[in-house]
Structure formats: C-alpha cells, structure tokens
Design a protein around this motif. Structure first.
Motif, PDB file in Angstrom:
ATOM      1  N   TYR B  33     -18.011  22.468  48.806  1.00  0.00           N
ATOM      2  CA  TYR B  33     -19.171  21.894  48.127  1.00  0.00           C
ATOM      3  C   TYR B  33     -20.379  22.802  48.316  1.00  0.00           C
ATOM      4  O   TYR B  33     -20.574  23.370  49.385  1.00  0.00           O
ATOM      5  N   TYR B  35     -24.443  22.117  48.120  1.00  0.00           N
ATOM      6  CA  TYR B  35     -25.514  21.143  47.999  1.00  0.00           C
ATOM      7  C   TYR B  35     -26.859  21.881  48.017  1.00  0.00           C
ATOM      8  O   TYR B  35     -27.018  22.915  48.669  1.00  0.00           O
ATOM      9  N   GLN B  37     -30.844  21.149  49.077  1.00  0.00           N
ATOM     10  CA  GLN B  37     -31.710  20.222  49.795  1.00  0.00           C
ATOM     11  C   GLN B  37     -33.148  20.715  49.672  1.00  0.00           C
ATOM     12  O   GLN B  37     -33.553  21.669  50.348  1.00  0.00           O
ATOM     13  N   GLY B  40     -37.962  17.636  52.267  1.00  0.00           N
ATOM     14  CA  GLY B  40     -38.355  16.234  52.226  1.00  0.00           C
ATOM     15  C   GLY B  40     -37.388  15.339  51.486  1.00  0.00           C
ATOM     16  O   GLY B  40     -37.626  14.135  51.344  1.00  0.00           O
ATOM     17  N   GLN B  41     -36.287  15.909  51.015  1.00  0.00           N
ATOM     18  CA  GLN B  41     -35.296  15.126  50.287  1.00  0.00           C
ATOM     19  C   GLN B  41     -33.919  15.282  50.921  1.00  0.00           C
ATOM     20  O   GLN B  41     -33.704  16.162  51.756  1.00  0.00           O
ATOM     21  N   GLY B  42     -33.018  14.434  50.507  1.00  0.00           N
ATOM     22  CA  GLY B  42     -31.648  14.567  50.967  1.00  0.00           C
ATOM     23  C   GLY B  42     -30.883  15.572  50.129  1.00  0.00           C
ATOM     24  O   GLY B  42     -31.310  15.933  49.027  1.00  0.00           O
ATOM     25  N   PRO B  43     -29.769  16.050  50.634  1.00  0.00           N
ATOM     26  CA  PRO B  43     -28.958  17.008  49.867  1.00  0.00           C
ATOM     27  C   PRO B  43     -28.448  16.399  48.569  1.00  0.00           C
ATOM     28  O   PRO B  43     -28.127  15.214  48.508  1.00  0.00           O
ATOM     29  N   LEU B  45     -25.588  17.234  45.426  1.00  0.00           N
ATOM     30  CA  LEU B  45     -24.443  18.064  45.082  1.00  0.00           C
ATOM     31  C   LEU B  45     -24.723  18.914  43.847  1.00  0.00           C
ATOM     32  O   LEU B  45     -25.182  18.414  42.820  1.00  0.00           O
ATOM     33  N   LEU B  91     -26.892  24.310  51.032  1.00  0.00           N
ATOM     34  CA  LEU B  91     -25.893  23.957  52.030  1.00  0.00           C
ATOM     35  C   LEU B  91     -24.498  24.063  51.445  1.00  0.00           C
ATOM     36  O   LEU B  91     -24.237  23.575  50.350  1.00  0.00           O
ATOM     37  N   PHE B 106     -20.483  20.891  57.404  1.00  0.00           N
ATOM     38  CA  PHE B 106     -21.544  21.679  56.799  1.00  0.00           C
ATOM     39  C   PHE B 106     -21.784  22.984  57.548  1.00  0.00           C
ATOM     40  O   PHE B 106     -21.621  23.057  58.766  1.00  0.00           O
ATOM     41  N   GLY B 107     -22.222  23.987  56.785  1.00  0.00           N
ATOM     42  CA  GLY B 107     -22.744  25.197  57.388  1.00  0.00           C
ATOM     43  C   GLY B 107     -24.205  25.000  57.747  1.00  0.00           C
ATOM     44  O   GLY B 107     -24.785  23.935  57.515  1.00  0.00           O
ATOM     45  N   GLU B 108     -24.809  26.052  58.328  1.00  0.00           N
ATOM     46  CA  GLU B 108     -26.209  25.956  58.740  1.00  0.00           C
ATOM     47  C   GLU B 108     -27.172  26.110  57.571  1.00  0.00           C
ATOM     48  O   GLU B 108     -28.360  25.843  57.718  1.00  0.00           O
TER      49      GLU B 108
END
Lengths: 116, 115
Positions: B33, B35, B37, B40-43, B45, B91, B106-108
């Motif tokens: 995947y 993503y 981000q 201030g928001q969520g990831p 897709l 991400l 997840f990766g960094e």
C-alpha cells in the motif's frame, strides 16, 4: 462512505494513570473491523489493538483495551498504567469486512503525551 | 525483526519537478500500500497492490501520480510534476495475504516538501 472521527486532537496523562481516547465512526456496513494504530514520533505506525464488529466482547491487549459500542458507533481506547513510551499519535481506523481489500479508513488522530 | 524499508526519508523539491519514492515491503508480503498523510490528518490510501497488480487506485491522482510494482516485490511511487499541495508524508505498508485482516506493517515514511 465510511467516516472516522476523533474529536480530541491532543491529550495528556500522568505516567501510571489511565487515559481514554475517543473515536466514533459512521458506516452502513454490518460487518467490519475497527483498529487503533500508534505512530510514535519519527517511528513507524504499528497496530495496537483490533475489534471485529460481530464480537460483543471488548478486545484487550495487555494495558490496552477498547470500549466498543456498536449501536452508538463508538470505539474508544483505554490505556492503563500509562508509560512514557505510550507518547504518540493514535489513529482510529475502520475496515470493511471483505476479502482482498484491506483498505483502512483513518481518523485524524489524537496526539497523546505521557507526562513523567 | 523484518521491516518495511522506504527511501528517501526526506525530500525537498521545487514545484513542477519530478520526485520518486521507493518501498521494499517485508519479504513474503504480497500486498503493498501507498498512503499519503497530510499534516494534521490521518493517512489516506493512494494505491494498493496485490503482487504486481493494482487492486485499488481510485484515490490516486493519475494525472500526476504513478505507481508500479513490476516484479511484485518493491514499488516506486512517482509524482510528476510536483505541486505545493503534494507536501505530505508518504507511507508505504505491506501485509501478508493470510495475516490478521487489517494488520498493516508500515515503513517510517518519506516526507516530501514542495517549495
């Protein structure tokens, strides 16, 4: 469409105390999963806990537990005996129960700070 | 412990330039995947691969974004041309086909700043 709402942008808690993070969601699906993911500063996001919607029993993972209220579409996370390492962004996430597509819908997150 | 590798960690570019991000998932994870981000928001897709095939790219801005996973292992996400609004954390995540549903690794991340 699914929406996930986290109404607490920031929270803080004293070390060793208990804190509850709130999450509400909206969906027309009857079968789904809910998750809490943790994103520590400059570290990768990791899964904390998950709940399957058809299970009435609330999930627990060591110091982490959830309060799942399906009718109210509420899914809060309780962290007991807070530790400094719990400092992180916490994301509530939703996923439909379907084969093949693991698409997570995330909320906007709650920044938790554990104070020594 | 196996991890998802991403590079670069940080990228600063000027608008209208091209930028590329690379991701190497955990060995054996067929699903990958990307993503985005925004601060201030969520990831959200962008694209999901199952092996080398795209499963979901409905939220990928295809006029400027492209993603590939040619051999079903590592993946590249490209932006051409970059716009100011593309500044975000990108991400990458992977999951095992027979793992816990919804458990993504997840990766960094790759933080992009467009000037």
């Amino acid at each position: 469409a699914q929406t996930v709402t986290q109404s607490q942008p920031e929270m803080s808690v004293q070390e060793a105390e208990t804190v509850t993070l709130s999450c509400t969601y909206d969906t027309s699906e009857s079968n789904y999963y809910l998750f809490w993911y943790k994103q520590p500063p400059s570290r990768q996001m990791i899964l904390v806990i998950r709940q399957e919607a058809y299970k009435q029993q609330n999930a627990t993972e060591n110091r982490f537990s959830v309060n799942f209220q399906k009718a109210a579409k509420s899914f809060s996370l309780k962290i007991s005996d807070s530790q400094l390492g719990d400092t992180a962004m916490y994301f509530c996430a939703f996923m439909k129960h379907q084969t093949g597509a693991n698409n997570l819908f995330f909320g906007t997150g709650t920044r938790l700070t554990v104070i020594p | 412990e196996a991890e998802v590798a991403q590079s670069p960690r940080y990228k600063i570019t000027e608008k209208s330039q091209a930028v590329a991000f690379w991701c190497d998932p955990i060995s054996g994870h067929a699903t990958l995947y990307w993503y985005r981000q925004i601060l201030g928001q969520g990831p959200e897709l962008l694209v999901q691969f199952q092996d080398e095939s795209v499963v979901d790219d409905s939220q990928l801005p295809k006029d400027r974004f492209s993603a590939e996973r040619l051999k079903g292992v590592d993946s590249t996400l490209k932006i051409q041309p970059a716009e100011l609004g593309d500044s975000a954390m990108y991400l990458c995540a992977s999951s095992h086909q027979y793992g816990i549903p919804g458990e993504l690794f997840f990766g960094e991340g790759s933080r992009l700043t467009v000037l």
